[in-house]
Design a protein around this motif. Structure first.
Motif, PDB file in Angstrom:
ATOM      1  N   PHE A 106      -7.544  26.267 -31.658  1.00  0.00           N
ATOM      2  CA  PHE A 106      -8.162  27.577 -31.513  1.00  0.00           C
ATOM      3  C   PHE A 106      -8.171  27.903 -30.024  1.00  0.00           C
ATOM      4  O   PHE A 106      -9.003  27.356 -29.287  1.00  0.00           O
ATOM      5  N   GLU A 107      -7.235  28.718 -29.587  1.00  0.00           N
ATOM      6  CA  GLU A 107      -7.036  29.031 -28.177  1.00  0.00           C
ATOM      7  C   GLU A 107      -6.865  27.746 -27.384  1.00  0.00           C
ATOM      8  O   GLU A 107      -5.866  27.067 -27.532  1.00  0.00           O
ATOM      9  N   HIS A 108      -7.847  27.344 -26.554  1.00  0.00           N
ATOM     10  CA  HIS A 108      -7.714  26.125 -25.752  1.00  0.00           C
ATOM     11  C   HIS A 108      -8.518  24.952 -26.317  1.00  0.00           C
ATOM     12  O   HIS A 108      -8.766  23.972 -25.614  1.00  0.00           O
ATOM     13  N   THR A 109      -8.920  25.054 -27.578  1.00  0.00           N
ATOM     14  CA  THR A 109      -9.763  24.021 -28.177  1.00  0.00           C
ATOM     15  C   THR A 109      -9.103  23.457 -29.425  1.00  0.00           C
ATOM     16  O   THR A 109      -8.619  24.203 -30.274  1.00  0.00           O
ATOM     17  N   PHE A 110      -9.114  22.141 -29.521  1.00  0.00           N
ATOM     18  CA  PHE A 110      -8.601  21.446 -30.693  1.00  0.00           C
ATOM     19  C   PHE A 110      -9.776  20.841 -31.450  1.00  0.00           C
ATOM     20  O   PHE A 110     -10.618  20.162 -30.859  1.00  0.00           O
ATOM     21  N   VAL A 111      -9.820  21.095 -32.747  1.00  0.00           N
ATOM     22  CA  VAL A 111     -10.816  20.495 -33.622  1.00  0.00           C
ATOM     23  C   VAL A 111     -10.063  19.426 -34.420  1.00  0.00           C
ATOM     24  O   VAL A 111      -9.115  19.740 -35.140  1.00  0.00           O
ATOM     25  N   LYS A 141      -2.497  18.079 -20.931  1.00  0.00           N
ATOM     26  CA  LYS A 141      -2.462  17.340 -19.673  1.00  0.00           C
ATOM     27  C   LYS A 141      -3.842  17.166 -19.049  1.00  0.00           C
ATOM     28  O   LYS A 141      -4.058  16.264 -18.266  1.00  0.00           O
ATOM     29  N   LEU A 142      -4.770  18.052 -19.396  1.00  0.00           N
ATOM     30  CA  LEU A 142      -6.122  17.998 -18.845  1.00  0.00           C
ATOM     31  C   LEU A 142      -7.082  18.551 -19.891  1.00  0.00           C
ATOM     32  O   LEU A 142      -6.877  19.655 -20.398  1.00  0.00           O
ATOM     33  N   ALA A 143      -8.129  17.767 -20.211  1.00  0.00           N
ATOM     34  CA  ALA A 143      -9.071  18.204 -21.246  1.00  0.00           C
ATOM     35  C   ALA A 143     -10.343  17.384 -21.178  1.00  0.00           C
ATOM     36  O   ALA A 143     -10.381  16.299 -20.595  1.00  0.00           O
ATOM     37  N   SER A 144     -11.385  17.932 -21.802  1.00  0.00           N
ATOM     38  CA  SER A 144     -12.607  17.165 -22.017  1.00  0.00           C
ATOM     39  C   SER A 144     -12.682  16.826 -23.503  1.00  0.00           C
ATOM     40  O   SER A 144     -12.157  17.554 -24.345  1.00  0.00           O
ATOM     41  N   VAL A 145     -13.350  15.714 -23.803  1.00  0.00           N
ATOM     42  CA  VAL A 145     -13.421  15.201 -25.166  1.00  0.00           C
ATOM     43  C   VAL A 145     -14.877  14.953 -25.528  1.00  0.00           C
ATOM     44  O   VAL A 145     -15.620  14.368 -24.733  1.00  0.00           O
ATOM     45  N   THR A 146     -15.278  15.393 -26.708  1.00  0.00           N
ATOM     46  CA  THR A 146     -16.576  15.034 -27.274  1.00  0.00           C
ATOM     47  C   THR A 146     -16.360  14.687 -28.734  1.00  0.00           C
ATOM     48  O   THR A 146     -15.392  15.152 -29.358  1.00  0.00           O
ATOM     49  N   GLY A 147     -17.247  13.863 -29.287  1.00  0.00           N
ATOM     50  CA  GLY A 147     -17.069  13.524 -30.689  1.00  0.00           C
ATOM     51  C   GLY A 147     -18.205  12.704 -31.242  1.00  0.00           C
ATOM     52  O   GLY A 147     -19.101  12.245 -30.527  1.00  0.00           O
ATOM     53  N   ILE A 156     -11.837   4.130 -36.946  1.00  0.00           N
ATOM     54  CA  ILE A 156     -12.695   4.966 -37.784  1.00  0.00           C
ATOM     55  C   ILE A 156     -12.906   4.307 -39.143  1.00  0.00           C
ATOM     56  O   ILE A 156     -11.961   3.808 -39.757  1.00  0.00           O
ATOM     57  N   SER A 157     -14.166   4.325 -39.615  1.00  0.00           N
ATOM     58  CA  SER A 157     -14.482   3.772 -40.933  1.00  0.00           C
ATOM     59  C   SER A 157     -14.672   4.859 -41.981  1.00  0.00           C
ATOM     60  O   SER A 157     -14.297   4.676 -43.137  1.00  0.00           O
ATOM     61  N   ALA A 158     -15.256   5.971 -41.621  1.00  0.00           N
ATOM     62  CA  ALA A 158     -15.500   7.063 -42.573  1.00  0.00           C
ATOM     63  C   ALA A 158     -14.800   8.339 -42.099  1.00  0.00           C
ATOM     64  O   ALA A 158     -13.901   8.845 -42.765  1.00  0.00           O
ATOM     65  N   THR A 159     -15.203   8.837 -40.945  1.00  0.00           N
ATOM     66  CA  THR A 159     -14.563  10.015 -40.363  1.00  0.00           C
ATOM     67  C   THR A 159     -14.880  10.065 -38.877  1.00  0.00           C
ATOM     68  O   THR A 159     -15.846   9.461 -38.418  1.00  0.00           O
ATOM     69  N   GLY A 160     -14.057  10.764 -38.161  1.00  0.00           N
ATOM     70  CA  GLY A 160     -14.305  11.065 -36.763  1.00  0.00           C
ATOM     71  C   GLY A 160     -14.118  12.558 -36.561  1.00  0.00           C
ATOM     72  O   GLY A 160     -13.145  13.129 -37.064  1.00  0.00           O
ATOM     73  N   GLU A 161     -15.050  13.194 -35.887  1.00  0.00           N
ATOM     74  CA  GLU A 161     -14.977  14.627 -35.610  1.00  0.00           C
ATOM     75  C   GLU A 161     -14.965  14.808 -34.113  1.00  0.00           C
ATOM     76  O   GLU A 161     -15.960  14.538 -33.440  1.00  0.00           O
ATOM     77  N   LEU A 162     -13.823  15.242 -33.583  1.00  0.00           N
ATOM     78  CA  LEU A 162     -13.651  15.371 -32.145  1.00  0.00           C
ATOM     79  C   LEU A 162     -13.351  16.813 -31.771  1.00  0.00           C
ATOM     80  O   LEU A 162     -12.662  17.512 -32.513  1.00  0.00           O
ATOM     81  N   ILE A 163     -13.861  17.223 -30.640  1.00  0.00           N
ATOM     82  CA  ILE A 163     -13.554  18.519 -30.052  1.00  0.00           C
ATOM     83  C   ILE A 163     -12.871  18.254 -28.717  1.00  0.00           C
ATOM     84  O   ILE A 163     -13.456  17.612 -27.839  1.00  0.00           O
ATOM     85  N   ILE A 164     -11.642  18.706 -28.584  1.00  0.00           N
ATOM     86  CA  ILE A 164     -10.864  18.539 -27.364  1.00  0.00           C
ATOM     87  C   ILE A 164     -10.738  19.918 -26.731  1.00  0.00           C
ATOM     88  O   ILE A 164     -10.138  20.826 -27.317  1.00  0.00           O
ATOM     89  N   THR A 165     -11.305  20.087 -25.554  1.00  0.00           N
ATOM     90  CA  THR A 165     -11.245  21.370 -24.850  1.00  0.00           C
ATOM     91  C   THR A 165     -10.224  21.257 -23.729  1.00  0.00           C
ATOM     92  O   THR A 165     -10.456  20.567 -22.729  1.00  0.00           O
ATOM     93  N   GLU A 166      -9.094  21.917 -23.926  1.00  0.00           N
ATOM     94  CA  GLU A 166      -8.007  21.870 -22.954  1.00  0.00           C
ATOM     95  C   GLU A 166      -8.348  22.733 -21.744  1.00  0.00           C
ATOM     96  O   GLU A 166      -8.893  23.826 -21.878  1.00  0.00           O
ATOM     97  N   ILE A 167      -8.033  22.218 -20.574  1.00  0.00           N
ATOM     98  CA  ILE A 167      -8.274  22.919 -19.313  1.00  0.00           C
ATOM     99  C   ILE A 167      -6.912  23.222 -18.702  1.00  0.00           C
ATOM    100  O   ILE A 167      -6.107  22.300 -18.517  1.00  0.00           O
TER     101      ILE A 167
END
Length: 142
Positions: A6-11, A34-40, A110-121
């Motif tokens: 979604f634009e500069h964000t990967f779900v 090439k450059l991003a922040s990661v949360t999950g 991962i054992s069940a699921t992983g939900e990550l948000i990658i925000t590309e810069i």
């Protein structure tokens, strides 16, 4: 692994058996990140976490196996020698056993699921080894 952009964000959804770092490197290569922040967050059953000893200039790591929730996953994606470089920290816990562990993520399955948000810069930040500290630090180019 499945994801949507979604634009500069990967779900990103990671599935049982997916290894977090390998999945993110694959995503970076597929999408040219090439450059991003990661949360999950999510759940893991095998994790390797470490801590860097600044005096000895080396990582000490420990593997954990069991039922763990990812209480926090955060970090950055940069470049080193033209390849994706991941610097991620994770906190895992099991309220049933009262365990909580955190540190530098070296491996996580991962054992069940992983939900990550990658925000590309837009842009690129390289890494360079700092011999005084013993770590790969941000390298800014003008």
């Amino acid at each position: 692994m499945e994801y949507r952009k979604f634009e500069h964000t990967f779900v990103v959804r990671l599935d049982p058996g997916d290894e977090i770092l390998l999945s993110l490197i694959k995503l970076c290569r597929e999408e040219g990140i090439k450059l991003a922040s990661v949360t999950g967050l999510g759940a893991v059953d095998t994790v390797q976490l470490g801590v860097f000893d600044t005096e000895k200039k080396q990582y000490y790591s420990r593997e954990y196996r069991g039922l763990y929730e990812i209480a926090s996953l955060m970090g950055s994606i940069t470049q080193k020698d033209g390849a994706p470089y991941l610097h991620l920290h994770m906190v895992i816990g099991n309220p049933h056993t009262g365990e909580c562990h955190g540190g530098h993520l070296s491996r996580g399955v991962i054992s069940a699921t992983g939900e990550l948000i990658i925000t590309e810069i837009p842009g690129t930040v390289e890494r360079r080894e700092d011999e005084d500290i013993g770590l790969n630090l941000f390298q800014f180019h003008e």
